[in-house]
Design a protein around this motif. Structure first.
Motif, PDB file in Angstrom:
ATOM      1  N   MET A  69      -5.428  -0.145  -6.743  1.00  0.00           N
ATOM      2  CA  MET A  69      -4.151   0.156  -6.105  1.00  0.00           C
ATOM      3  C   MET A  69      -4.373   0.578  -4.661  1.00  0.00           C
ATOM      4  O   MET A  69      -5.247   1.377  -4.374  1.00  0.00           O
ATOM      5  CB  MET A  69      -3.431   1.287  -6.867  1.00  0.00           C
ATOM      6  N   ARG A  70      -3.547   0.013  -3.742  1.00  0.00           N
ATOM      7  CA  ARG A  70      -3.694   0.392  -2.351  1.00  0.00           C
ATOM      8  C   ARG A  70      -3.237   1.824  -2.150  1.00  0.00           C
ATOM      9  O   ARG A  70      -2.368   2.320  -2.856  1.00  0.00           O
ATOM     10  CB  ARG A  70      -2.852  -0.533  -1.475  1.00  0.00           C
ATOM     11  N   PRO A  71      -3.810   2.498  -1.134  1.00  0.00           N
ATOM     12  CA  PRO A  71      -3.409   3.882  -0.887  1.00  0.00           C
ATOM     13  C   PRO A  71      -1.923   4.014  -0.606  1.00  0.00           C
ATOM     14  O   PRO A  71      -1.335   5.062  -0.851  1.00  0.00           O
ATOM     15  CB  PRO A  71      -4.263   4.276   0.332  1.00  0.00           C
ATOM     16  N   SER A  72      -1.269   2.940  -0.073  1.00  0.00           N
ATOM     17  CA  SER A  72       0.145   3.046   0.271  1.00  0.00           C
ATOM     18  C   SER A  72       1.065   2.558  -0.833  1.00  0.00           C
ATOM     19  O   SER A  72       2.257   2.447  -0.626  1.00  0.00           O
ATOM     20  CB  SER A  72       0.418   2.231   1.540  1.00  0.00           C
ATOM     21  N   SER A  73       0.539   2.208  -2.005  1.00  0.00           N
ATOM     22  CA  SER A  73       1.382   1.673  -3.067  1.00  0.00           C
ATOM     23  C   SER A  73       2.408   2.694  -3.554  1.00  0.00           C
ATOM     24  O   SER A  73       3.520   2.328  -3.929  1.00  0.00           O
ATOM     25  CB  SER A  73       0.520   1.203  -4.233  1.00  0.00           C
ATOM     26  N   TRP A  74       2.033   3.972  -3.541  1.00  0.00           N
ATOM     27  CA  TRP A  74       3.022   4.986  -3.955  1.00  0.00           C
ATOM     28  C   TRP A  74       4.201   5.006  -2.989  1.00  0.00           C
ATOM     29  O   TRP A  74       5.354   5.201  -3.399  1.00  0.00           O
ATOM     30  CB  TRP A  74       2.357   6.360  -4.018  1.00  0.00           C
ATOM     31  N   ALA A  75       3.938   4.782  -1.698  1.00  0.00           N
ATOM     32  CA  ALA A  75       5.029   4.731  -0.715  1.00  0.00           C
ATOM     33  C   ALA A  75       5.900   3.499  -0.949  1.00  0.00           C
ATOM     34  O   ALA A  75       7.125   3.550  -0.813  1.00  0.00           O
ATOM     35  CB  ALA A  75       4.449   4.725   0.698  1.00  0.00           C
ATOM     36  N   ASP A  76       5.269   2.373  -1.316  1.00  0.00           N
ATOM     37  CA  ASP A  76       6.037   1.166  -1.622  1.00  0.00           C
ATOM     38  C   ASP A  76       6.962   1.398  -2.810  1.00  0.00           C
ATOM     39  O   ASP A  76       8.140   1.022  -2.784  1.00  0.00           O
ATOM     40  CB  ASP A  76       5.090   0.004  -1.928  1.00  0.00           C
ATOM     41  N   ARG A  77       6.431   2.008  -3.833  1.00  0.00           N
ATOM     42  CA  ARG A  77       7.262   2.273  -5.015  1.00  0.00           C
ATOM     43  C   ARG A  77       8.377   3.250  -4.685  1.00  0.00           C
ATOM     44  O   ARG A  77       9.513   3.111  -5.162  1.00  0.00           O
ATOM     45  CB  ARG A  77       6.396   2.836  -6.140  1.00  0.00           C
ATOM     46  N   LEU A  78       8.081   4.259  -3.875  1.00  0.00           N
ATOM     47  CA  LEU A  78       9.115   5.218  -3.479  1.00  0.00           C
ATOM     48  C   LEU A  78      10.199   4.529  -2.665  1.00  0.00           C
ATOM     49  O   LEU A  78      11.401   4.802  -2.852  1.00  0.00           O
ATOM     50  CB  LEU A  78       8.481   6.360  -2.676  1.00  0.00           C
ATOM     51  N   LEU A  79       9.801   3.612  -1.776  1.00  0.00           N
ATOM     52  CA  LEU A  79      10.775   2.881  -0.981  1.00  0.00           C
ATOM     53  C   LEU A  79      11.655   2.001  -1.862  1.00  0.00           C
ATOM     54  O   LEU A  79      12.882   1.955  -1.693  1.00  0.00           O
ATOM     55  CB  LEU A  79      10.050   2.028   0.061  1.00  0.00           C
ATOM     56  N   ALA A  80      11.049   1.308  -2.815  1.00  0.00           N
ATOM     57  CA  ALA A  80      11.829   0.466  -3.732  1.00  0.00           C
ATOM     58  C   ALA A  80      12.769   1.307  -4.576  1.00  0.00           C
ATOM     59  O   ALA A  80      13.939   0.945  -4.796  1.00  0.00           O
ATOM     60  CB  ALA A  80      10.882  -0.346  -4.620  1.00  0.00           C
ATOM     61  N   LEU A  81      12.269   2.461  -5.056  1.00  0.00           N
ATOM     62  CA  LEU A  81      13.121   3.343  -5.852  1.00  0.00           C
ATOM     63  C   LEU A  81      14.262   3.883  -5.010  1.00  0.00           C
ATOM     64  O   LEU A  81      15.405   3.994  -5.490  1.00  0.00           O
ATOM     65  CB  LEU A  81      12.270   4.496  -6.413  1.00  0.00           C
ATOM     66  N   ASP A  89       5.318  -4.893   4.439  1.00  0.00           N
ATOM     67  CA  ASP A  89       4.237  -5.634   3.783  1.00  0.00           C
ATOM     68  C   ASP A  89       3.591  -6.628   4.749  1.00  0.00           C
ATOM     69  O   ASP A  89       2.369  -6.805   4.749  1.00  0.00           O
ATOM     70  CB  ASP A  89       4.772  -6.377   2.554  1.00  0.00           C
ATOM     71  N   ALA A  90       4.458  -7.290   5.561  1.00  0.00           N
ATOM     72  CA  ALA A  90       3.909  -8.256   6.519  1.00  0.00           C
ATOM     73  C   ALA A  90       3.024  -7.564   7.548  1.00  0.00           C
ATOM     74  O   ALA A  90       1.943  -8.057   7.895  1.00  0.00           O
ATOM     75  CB  ALA A  90       5.047  -9.007   7.211  1.00  0.00           C
ATOM     76  N   ALA A  94      -2.243  -6.268   9.473  1.00  0.00           N
ATOM     77  CA  ALA A  94      -3.286  -5.284   9.796  1.00  0.00           C
ATOM     78  C   ALA A  94      -4.547  -5.554   8.987  1.00  0.00           C
ATOM     79  O   ALA A  94      -5.673  -5.481   9.520  1.00  0.00           O
ATOM     80  CB  ALA A  94      -2.769  -3.875   9.530  1.00  0.00           C
ATOM     81  N   ASP A  95      -4.351  -5.876   7.663  1.00  0.00           N
ATOM     82  CA  ASP A  95      -5.526  -6.186   6.842  1.00  0.00           C
ATOM     83  C   ASP A  95      -6.256  -7.415   7.371  1.00  0.00           C
ATOM     84  O   ASP A  95      -7.498  -7.454   7.421  1.00  0.00           O
ATOM     85  CB  ASP A  95      -5.098  -6.409   5.383  1.00  0.00           C
ATOM     86  N   GLU A  96      -5.459  -8.440   7.764  1.00  0.00           N
ATOM     87  CA  GLU A  96      -6.082  -9.659   8.272  1.00  0.00           C
ATOM     88  C   GLU A  96      -6.811  -9.396   9.584  1.00  0.00           C
ATOM     89  O   GLU A  96      -7.916  -9.905   9.808  1.00  0.00           O
ATOM     90  CB  GLU A  96      -5.005 -10.729   8.468  1.00  0.00           C
TER      91      GLU A  96
END
Length: 559
Positions: A1-13, A342-343, A348-350
Motif C-alpha cells: 500500500m502506498r503511503p498516501s493510500s489512506w489519504a485517497d480513501r479519506l478523499l473518496a469517503l 493520481d495523475a 512524480a513516480d515516473e
C-alpha cells in the motif's frame, strides 16, 4: 500500500459523504416545499370557508333583525318591513342574498287573510298558490327588494313543497334558523340560466296560544296576525322570515376575483360525496382540501383545489433535480480532483523513475567510457600481437574501431527495426578478436530482437566480452563457449568460460553487473543466473520468445 493510500480513501469517503449530505438536504428541501405548499393551500381553503361562513352568519343576523322588527309592533305590516329593508339595502351591503321575504301561516283553502296582506303590500290582487294537501300553508306575502323576477314568487305556498317544508318544520320546532336542501327557487321559472338555490327560515312565534289551525282573528288584530298555526310539541307560529339564495350568485359575491385563483371548488349540501351537489366551479384537482361549512342549522361540505401544480409538485421536483445535479457535480469534481492527484502522483513516480534511470545511465556512461578505453587498449594489444608491421596494425585496428562504431551507431539511432541475435554476438566477439573459424561455430536458431532487446543483449554481451578480455578466456587463458536455443516459449543464451586459471569471484556485483541485470529484467522482461566453480564461469540469460508468441516455428539449435 502506498503511503498516501489512506489519504485517497479519506478523499473518496469525503466525496461520498458530501454527496450523501447534499442528497439528504435536497430531499428535505423538496419535502419541505411540498408540505409547505400543501399547508399554504389548506390555510387558503380555511380562509375561503371562513368567508362563506361569515357571510352566511351576516345574512342570518339580517333575518333575525327583520324578525325583531316584525314582532316589535303588532300594528306593523309589510310597509314597515319594506321601509326598513329599503333603508338597509341588503342587496348592496350583503350581496348574494336573493331578497328577504315573509311567509304567514294560513289554514288550507282559507287564503283570504294572506291575499289581503298581499293586496296591502303590493296594491293589486295576488292569489295564493298552489293548492296543497297540507292542512296548513305559508304563502309568501312579502319579498323585498321587489323585481319583476321576484314578483313571480308572491303568493307561493312554500309549505306545499317537501324540501322547504322540512326546513320550516325544523325552524318551527327549534326556534333557530334552519336551511333547506337544494331547490329551484320559484323566481327561477323565467330565468334564462337557472341556478340551484336554497332558503334559510327564521320562525316568528305567536304572542298568545291559538286554539288551532285556522283560528279567526281577534277584533282589532292586523291582517298579519289573522292566522296562526300550531303543531304537536311546538309553539304556535305566526310567520316565517326567510331569505332565498341563488348559489352561483352567492359564491360569486363572496369570493369574487378569488375564483380565478381556484382550480376547482365543489360544495355539497350535506356530509360526504353522496350529498346533493350545490355548487361546482372549475375542475377538481388530484389532492383537494375539504372544509366544513355551517349553513344555519346544516353542515355542508366544501372541497377546493388550487391550480398550483408547479408549486405542489413541480417546485419540489425542480428542487430535487437541482440538488441531485449539484450532488453529481460535487462528486464528479471530487473524482476529477482525485484523478488529477493520481495523475500528479503517477507523474512524480515516473519522474522519479526517470531520474533513477538517468542516474543509472550516467553511471553506466562513465563505466562504459572506462570500459571503452579498456577495450580499445585491449584491441590495440591484441591487434599488435597479430600484426607483423605497423601498416598491418594500422589497417586492422582501424577496421575494428570502425566496426565497433557502426554497431553502436546502429543501436543508438535505430537504423533497423530488429537485429538478429547471431549478428550481435558475432559482432562483439569479432571486435574482441575471435577468429572467423571460431565465430562460424557459434550459431543457433534465428532470433530477432527489437530495439530495446537488441540494446540489452548488445550491452550484456559487450560486458561479458569486456570482462572476458580483462580477466577470462578472451585474455588468452581458457576456453569460451557461446550458444542459444529455444525451449518452452523462451530463448536461452548460454555463456560459458572454462579452463580459467582462477575461479571468478561473483559474490559481489560490480556496477556493470547490476546494470546488465537491470537491463535484462526491464527491457527483456527476463532473468539471468551466474555460477562459478573450479575455474569455470557460466552465465545463462532467459527471456520470453516473441516468435513463439506469434506462432513462429524455430529451427533446432545447432551446437
Amino acid at each position: 500500500m502506498r503511503p498516501s493510500s489512506w489519504a485517497d480513501r479519506l478523499l473518496a469517503l469525503s466525496a461520498r459523504f458530501v454527496g450523501f449530505v447534499i442528497l439528504i438536504a435536497t430531499l428535505a428541501a423538496a419535502a419541505g416545499s411540498f408540505f409547505y405548499n400543501r399547508a399554504d393551500e389548506r390555510d387558503r381553503a380555511e380562509r375561503v370557508a371562513m368567508q362563506i361562513d361569515t357571510r352566511l352568519r351576516d345574512h342570518v343576523a339580517l333575518l333575525e333583525g327583520v324578525r325583531a322588527l316584525y314582532r316589535s309592533d303588532s300594528r306593523s305590516s309589510g310597509p314597515g318591513v319594506r321601509a326598513y329593508l329599503n333603508a338597509l339595502q341588503p342587496q348592496v351591503h350583503a350581496p348574494g342574498l336573493e331578497g328577504i321575504g315573509i311567509a304567514v301561516a294560513m289554514r288550507q283553502r282559507t287564503p283570504a287573510a294572506a291575499e289581503a296582506m298581499l293586496r296591502e303590500n303590493y296594491g293589486r290582487d295576488i292569489a295564493v298558490w298552489p293548492v296543497s294537501d297540507q292542512p296548513i300553508g305559508f304563502p309568501i306575502v312579502l319579498l323585498e327588494p321587489p323585481t319583476p323576477r321576484r314578483d313571480q314568487a308572491l303568493g307561493y305556498d312554500m309549505y306545499s313543497e317537501p324540501v322547504r317544508r322540512a326546513a320550516m318544520r325544523r325552524a318551527w320546532q327549534t326556534g333557530a334558523p334552519a336551511a333547506s336542501g337544494i331547490v329551484q327557487l320559484v323566481q327561477e321559472g323565467a330565468a334564462t340560466r337557472r341556478q340551484a338555490g336554497f332558503l334559510i327560515y327564521v320562525p316568528v312565534y305567536a304572542d298568545q296560544p291559538a286554539p288551532g289551525v285556522g283560528a279567526p282573528a281577534l277584533p282589532g288584530d292586523p291582517p298579519r296576525a289573522a292566522t296562526r298555526a300550531s303543531a304537536p310539541g311546538a309553539r304556535p307560529i305566526e310567520a316565517f322570515v326567510y331569505a332565498p339564495f341563488r348559489i352561483d350568485d352567492l359564491m360569486t359575491a363572496i369570493l369574487g376575483a378569488q375564483l380565478d385563483t381556484i382550480d376547482g371548488i365543489e360544495i355539497r349540501a350535506g356530509e360526504g360525496p353522496a350529498a346533493p351537489l350545490a355548487y361546482r366551479h372549475g375542475t377538481m384537482g388530484w389532492d383537494p382540501h375539504e372544509q366544513v361549512l355551517r349553513v344555519a342549522d346544516r353542515q355542508w361540505t366544501m372541497r377546493i383545489s388550487y391550480s398550483r401544480l408547479f408549486e405542489r409538485l413541480g417546485r419540489p421536483v425542480a428542487i430535487f433535480l437541482f440538488g441531485f445535479a449539484i450532488m453529481l457535480l460535487a462528486m464528479q469534481l471530487m473524482r476529477l480532483q482525485h484523478r488529477r492527484v493520481d495523475a500528479f502522483r503517477a507523474l512524480a513516480d515516473e519522474q522519479a523513475l526517470r531520474a533513477a534511470d538517468r542516474e543509472l545511465m550516467i553511471g553506466e556512461m562513465a563505466h562504459r567510457m572506462k570500459n571503452a578505453f579498456a577495450r580499445i587498449g585491449a584491441l590495440a594489444r591484441i591487434t599488435l600481437r597479430e600484426s607483423a608491421s605497423l601498416d598491418e596494425f594500422e589497417a586492422k585496428f582501424d577496421g575494428r574501431m570502425r566496426a565497433l562504431s557502426d554497431a553502436k551507431q546502429m543501436l543508438v539511432t535505430g537504423a533497423v527495426d530488429t537485429v538478429e541475435l547471431e549478428r550481435i554476438v558475432h559482432r562483439e566477439l569479432d571486435l574482441a578478436g575471435v577468429p572467423p573459424d571460431r565465430l562460424a561455430a557459434i550459431t543457433g536458431p534465428a532470433v530477432r530482437l527489437d530495439d530495446e532487446g537488441a540494446q540489452a543483449i548488445s550491452l550484456a554481451v559487450h560486458e561479458f566480452v569486456t570482462n572476458s578480455i580483462k580477466y577470462g578466456a578472451l585474455a588468452g587463458e581458457g576456453e569460451l563457449s557461446v550458444g542459444w536455443h529455444r525451449e518452452d516459449g523462451q530463448v536461452t543464451l548460454d555463456w560459458t568460460e572454462s579452463g580459467l586459471p582462477e575461479t571468478p569471484n561473483i559474490e559481489q556485483e560490480s556496477f556493470g553487473t547490476r546494470f546488465i541485470r537491470t537491463l535484462i529484467e526491464r527491457q527483456l522482461k527476463g532473468r539471468w543466473t551466474r555460477t562459478a566453480a573450479a575455474g569455470r564461469l557460466s552465465i545463462v540469460i532467459r527471456w520470453p520468445d516473441a516468435a513463439s508468441a506469434t506462432g513462429a516455428t524455430a529451427a533446432s539449435p545447432a551446437r
